[in-house]
Motif scaffolding. Structure first.
Motif, PDB file in Angstrom:
ATOM      1  N   GLY A  62       1.698   6.733 -11.173  1.00  0.00           N
ATOM      2  CA  GLY A  62       0.854   5.552 -11.160  1.00  0.00           C
ATOM      3  C   GLY A  62       1.310   4.395 -12.011  1.00  0.00           C
ATOM      4  O   GLY A  62       0.543   3.478 -12.262  1.00  0.00           O
ATOM      5  N   ARG A 101       0.822  -1.211   0.000  1.00  0.00           N
ATOM      6  CA  ARG A 101       0.000   0.000   0.000  1.00  0.00           C
ATOM      7  C   ARG A 101       0.859   1.265   0.000  1.00  0.00           C
ATOM      8  O   ARG A 101       0.569   2.219  -0.719  1.00  0.00           O
ATOM      9  CB  ARG A 101      -0.929   0.002   1.214  1.00  0.00           C
ATOM     10  N   ALA A 134       4.304  -4.568  -6.440  1.00  0.00           N
ATOM     11  CA  ALA A 134       3.765  -5.597  -5.550  1.00  0.00           C
ATOM     12  C   ALA A 134       4.524  -6.911  -5.717  1.00  0.00           C
ATOM     13  O   ALA A 134       4.830  -7.584  -4.734  1.00  0.00           O
ATOM     14  CB  ALA A 134       2.280  -5.811  -5.839  1.00  0.00           C
ATOM     15  N   ASP A 163       2.176  -0.601 -10.707  1.00  0.00           N
ATOM     16  CA  ASP A 163       1.660  -1.081  -9.426  1.00  0.00           C
ATOM     17  C   ASP A 163       1.877  -2.580  -9.258  1.00  0.00           C
ATOM     18  O   ASP A 163       2.271  -3.045  -8.188  1.00  0.00           O
ATOM     19  CB  ASP A 163       0.159  -0.772  -9.302  1.00  0.00           C
ATOM     20  N   GLN A 192       2.294   1.662  -3.443  1.00  0.00           N
ATOM     21  CA  GLN A 192       1.279   2.103  -4.394  1.00  0.00           C
ATOM     22  C   GLN A 192       0.976   3.587  -4.214  1.00  0.00           C
ATOM     23  O   GLN A 192       0.771   4.304  -5.196  1.00  0.00           O
ATOM     24  CB  GLN A 192       0.002   1.275  -4.231  1.00  0.00           C
ATOM     25  N   LYS A 193       0.973   4.061  -2.969  1.00  0.00           N
ATOM     26  CA  LYS A 193       0.772   5.490  -2.741  1.00  0.00           C
ATOM     27  C   LYS A 193       1.925   6.291  -3.323  1.00  0.00           C
ATOM     28  O   LYS A 193       1.717   7.347  -3.936  1.00  0.00           O
ATOM     29  CB  LYS A 193       0.646   5.776  -1.243  1.00  0.00           C
TER      30      LYS A 193
END
Length: 116
Positions: free
Chosen positions: A49, A38, A56, A52, A41-42
């Motif tokens: 963006g 998280r 992960a 992602d 991703q922020k």
């Protein structure tokens, strides 16, 4: 006709009651990994963006690798166990050596004492 259900000595429940227990499992490693994902991703959202899924995947790979290679407690426990096995094996070997070396002497002593 008499209804005998009213006059039972023991009362039985009319319907089966179900016990609905939902087991809960807490995995601190998974929670830490999700927290890192998280956060990544922020950070990626602030930068535009992109990637992602790759972030992960990279965090998941790092977490799995560090779990397997960096578990010093498991390594120390395995080392102690192996050392204990080696010591027991050496003691058994020494015992068999002395038994083999002095078996004749012990047998002669027993024969002498019993008078055979």
């Amino acid at each position: 006709m008499i209804s005998w259900n009213k006059y039972n000595l023991f009362k039985l429940p009319n319907k089966h009651r179900r016990f609905e227990y939902v087991p809960r499992y807490y995995d601190p490693r998974k929670e830490e990994l999700e927290k890192k994902i998280r956060a990544a991703q922020k950070a990626a959202a602030k930068n535009g963006g992109e990637g992602d899924a790759s972030i992960a995947r990279e965090l998941s790979f790092r977490q799995n690798t560090s779990d397997k290679w960096g578990n010093s407690e498991y390594k120390a426990q395995a080392m102690r166990s192996n050392l204990r096995l080696v010591i027991i094996f050496i003691i058994v070997l020494i015992g068999f050596y002395f038994l083999y070396q002095y078996l004749d002497d012990v047998g002669a002593f027993i024969d002498k004492e019993t008078g055979k």
